[in-house]
Design a protein around this motif. Structure first.
Motif, PDB file in Angstrom:
ATOM      1  N   ARG A 103      -7.532   4.965  -1.707  1.00 15.13           N
ATOM      2  CA  ARG A 103      -5.935   4.387  -1.392  1.00 15.13           C
ATOM      3  C   ARG A 103      -5.453   5.563  -0.328  1.00 15.13           C
ATOM      4  NH1 ARG A 103      -1.451   2.294  -5.180  1.00 15.13           N
ATOM      5  NH2 ARG A 103       0.394   2.427  -3.921  1.00 15.13           N
ATOM      6  N   ASN A 104      -5.026   5.762   0.318  1.00 13.83           N
ATOM      7  CA  ASN A 104      -3.798   6.719   1.232  1.00 13.83           C
ATOM      8  C   ASN A 104      -2.196   6.148   0.678  1.00 13.83           C
ATOM      9  OD1 ASN A 104      -2.919   8.896   2.829  1.00 13.83           O
ATOM     10  ND2 ASN A 104      -2.515   7.615   4.754  1.00 13.83           N
ATOM     11  N   GLY A 105      -2.118   6.291  -0.521  1.00 15.94           N
ATOM     12  CA  GLY A 105      -1.145   6.173  -1.328  1.00 15.94           C
ATOM     13  C   GLY A 105      -1.059   6.599  -3.343  1.00 15.94           C
ATOM     14  N   TYR A 106      -0.341   6.292  -3.379  1.00 18.28           N
ATOM     15  CA  TYR A 106      -0.636   5.918  -5.196  1.00 18.28           C
ATOM     16  C   TYR A 106       0.303   5.214  -5.980  1.00 18.28           C
ATOM     17  CZ  TYR A 106       3.162   9.398  -3.592  1.00 18.28           C
ATOM     18  OH  TYR A 106       4.765   9.252  -3.240  1.00 18.28           O
ATOM     19  N   SER A 127       2.960   3.474  -3.550  1.00 15.73           N
ATOM     20  CA  SER A 127       3.985   3.496  -2.297  1.00 15.73           C
ATOM     21  C   SER A 127       2.890   3.914  -1.503  1.00 15.73           C
ATOM     22  CB  SER A 127       4.326   4.891  -2.286  1.00 15.73           C
ATOM     23  OG  SER A 127       4.949   5.589  -1.487  1.00 15.73           O
ATOM     24  N   ASN A 128       2.817   4.071  -0.222  1.00  7.98           N
ATOM     25  CA  ASN A 128       1.012   4.621   1.111  1.00  7.98           C
ATOM     26  C   ASN A 128       2.162   5.059   2.067  1.00  7.98           C
ATOM     27  OD1 ASN A 128      -0.372   2.885  -0.507  1.00  7.98           O
ATOM     28  ND2 ASN A 128      -0.334   1.545   0.506  1.00  7.98           N
ATOM     29  N   TYR A 129       1.201   6.227   2.198  1.00  9.23           N
ATOM     30  CA  TYR A 129       1.708   7.496   3.531  1.00  9.23           C
ATOM     31  C   TYR A 129       1.529   6.435   4.958  1.00  9.23           C
ATOM     32  CZ  TYR A 129       1.735  11.357  -0.314  1.00  9.23           C
ATOM     33  OH  TYR A 129       2.606  11.607  -1.623  1.00  9.23           O
ATOM     34  N   SER A 130       1.758   7.484   5.693  1.00 13.43           N
ATOM     35  CA  SER A 130       1.462   7.884   7.159  1.00 13.43           C
ATOM     36  C   SER A 130      -0.084   8.319   7.372  1.00 13.43           C
ATOM     37  CB  SER A 130       2.683   7.667   7.649  1.00 13.43           C
ATOM     38  OG  SER A 130       2.812   9.213   7.905  1.00 13.43           O
ATOM     39  N   SER A 148      -9.169   3.520   4.093  1.00 12.53           N
ATOM     40  CA  SER A 148      -8.261   3.928   3.973  1.00 12.53           C
ATOM     41  C   SER A 148      -6.644   4.607   4.759  1.00 12.53           C
ATOM     42  CB  SER A 148      -8.242   6.210   3.395  1.00 12.53           C
ATOM     43  OG  SER A 148      -9.415   5.397   2.582  1.00 12.53           O
ATOM     44  N   PHE A 149      -6.825   4.581   6.335  1.00  8.21           N
ATOM     45  CA  PHE A 149      -5.349   4.824   7.457  1.00  8.21           C
ATOM     46  C   PHE A 149      -5.421   3.545   7.912  1.00  8.21           C
ATOM     47  CE2 PHE A 149      -7.434   8.849   6.401  1.00  8.21           C
ATOM     48  CZ  PHE A 149      -5.894   9.776   5.615  1.00  8.21           C
ATOM     49  N   GLN A 150      -6.095   2.601   8.064  1.00  5.36           N
ATOM     50  CA  GLN A 150      -5.880   1.386   8.934  1.00  5.36           C
ATOM     51  C   GLN A 150      -5.879  -0.043   8.030  1.00  5.36           C
ATOM     52  OE1 GLN A 150      -8.730   1.099  12.457  1.00  5.36           O
ATOM     53  NE2 GLN A 150      -6.762   2.329  13.688  1.00  5.36           N
TER      54      GLN A 150
END
Length: 413
Positions: A125-128, A309-312, A399-401
């Motif tokens: 996951r591009n977040g936590y 929360s997830n990142y760009s 992870s990014f899409q």
């Protein structure tokens, strides 16, 4: 070029820019009462049809030119449904839905992996998952209190209970999917001042450095041994006689909230913290989290929240709720205003795009300071598992899409 904005109102575009012509009030009313809930114009691969009973119906947008890969949608109609998180996997297996996105619970993941009629994709996951603080009122104004609370959450146990082992603990503000983390993982972890592994002793050390280091009289030093032995109603106070009380707001039917309630109800009194937990629906949590500036001081109740929360794609903490430029807006819900943090974020985001080594060095400096300031405590990074009917082709979120960004590639066998 002219675009209709509402009855007798237009946006006019010229070499001088765009201006609004007409009845602004009527245009705003039309938007808030009509277009906002039933948009007549849609962008992207699908267009809005209706929203009823928790279901959004979409159909192919015939004017969509294609996504960055050149893909255009082939599935004519799509329905997005509100599904109970405790039964969503069963709903998928029964065929009542076709896709279940971003599952994190271990038992749910295992059940999906064992189902032969499903396919799965997994990725970091591009977040936590987070334990969010309000840094502008009550005890959580103090970094020592924020750090102490992080020390009394057994994150290893939380990861095991919530993700079934499909996750890892965190000590600062990053995701395990980010290139900066994968590049500098070992150096970063060694350089952080605090390893927030569960420790009542370290929590007491932090609290003894805070203003909440006294007994009820505001003079007698707090005795950690009394609290550890379970002396009833033995809490920390500051010199003004104000109790160290933390009010937490979580959501219903949430495994993270359940675990935090068990851990903090048990551990908080052992270090002199009076802890309360209230549950609400997600809308209620968002109102208290994002719009607390609209509340009177007497109405501000909650100091902590459990969220995600997830990142760009590119790490940019300036837009991640930590900039003092937005401290009284929804873009800084933690209400943190720290000049050093601001400087580190600005230095990071003004790095020349080709200077990857320079960016990495500045990112580590930011993480080191964040680890100490701790305006929000990242609890865990997890592996997302996405499941779909095995006959659905082109199912490849990453992870990014998300699936929403790759939806044009989907088709049925």
């Amino acid at each position: 070029m002219k675009t209709l904005a509402g009855k007798d109102a237009k946006l006019e575009s010229s070499d001088d820019g765009v201006s609004f012509v007409g009845d602004m009030g009527a245009a705003v009313t039309k938007w808030t009462t009509d277009e906002m809930k039933n948009p007549s114009v849609s962008s992207g691969p699908y267009k809005f049809v209706s929203y009823e009973n928790g279901q959004v119906k979409l159909e192919i947008n015939e004017n969509f030119a294609g996504d960055p890969r050149g893909d255009k949608p082939s599935i004519k109609n799509i329905v997005l449904k509100e599904i109970n998180s405790s039964t969503d996997m069963d709903t998928l297996i029964k065929g009542e839905i076709d896709i279940l996105n971003d599952a994190i619970e271990g038992d749910k993941i295992q059940k999906g992996l064992e189902e032969k009629k499903l396919q799965s994709v997994n990725f970091d996951r591009n977040g936590y998952g987070t334990f969010a603080y309000k840094c502008n009122f009550g005890p959580t104004k103090e970094a020592e209190v924020r750090r102490a609370l992080n020390f009394i959450i057994d994150k290893d146990e939380l990861v095991k209970n919530v993700t079934g082992g499909y996750g890892t603990t965190l000590n600062s503000e990053y995701s395990t999917a980010q290139w900066v983390y994968t590049k500098a993982k070992s150096d970063l972890e060694k350089s952080l001042k605090y390893n927030y592994a569960f420790s009542l002793d370290k929590a007491n050390e932090q609290l003894d450095q805070s203003s909440y280091r006294f007994e009820k009289d505001g003079k007698t030093p707090f005795d950690a041994e009394k609290a550890a032995k379970g002396e009833k109603d033995y809490y920390r106070y500051n010199s003004k006689g104000e109790i160290l009380q933390i009010n937490h707001l979580g959501t219903e039917n949430n495994a993270v909230t359940d675990n935090l309630e068990l851990m903090l109800t048990q551990n908080a009194p052992k270090v002199g913290i009076k802890f309360t937990l209230t549950r609400t629906d997600f809308d209620g949590l968002m109102q208290n989290y994002y719009f607390d500036t609209q509340l009177k001081e007497s109405e501000k109740i909650y100091h902590t929240f459990n969220l995600g929360s997830n990142y760009s794609d590119a790490p940019d903490p300036y837009y991640a709720s930590f900039s003092s430029d937005y401290v009284n807006t929804t873009a800084n819900a933690y209400r943190i205003a720290d000049k050093k943090l601001d400087a580190l974020m600005q230095d990071l985001r003004h790095t020349v795009a080709t200077d990857r080594d320079g960016f990495l060095k500045k990112w580590i400096a930011y993480e080191q300071y964040y680890n100490e300031l701790l305006p929000m405590a990242p609890l865990y990074a997890n592996t997302y598992y996405c499941f779909a009917d095995k006959d659905l082709e082109g199912f490849a979120p990453n992870s990014f899409q998300s699936i929403y960004q790759t939806i044009s590639a989907l088709s049925w066998k």
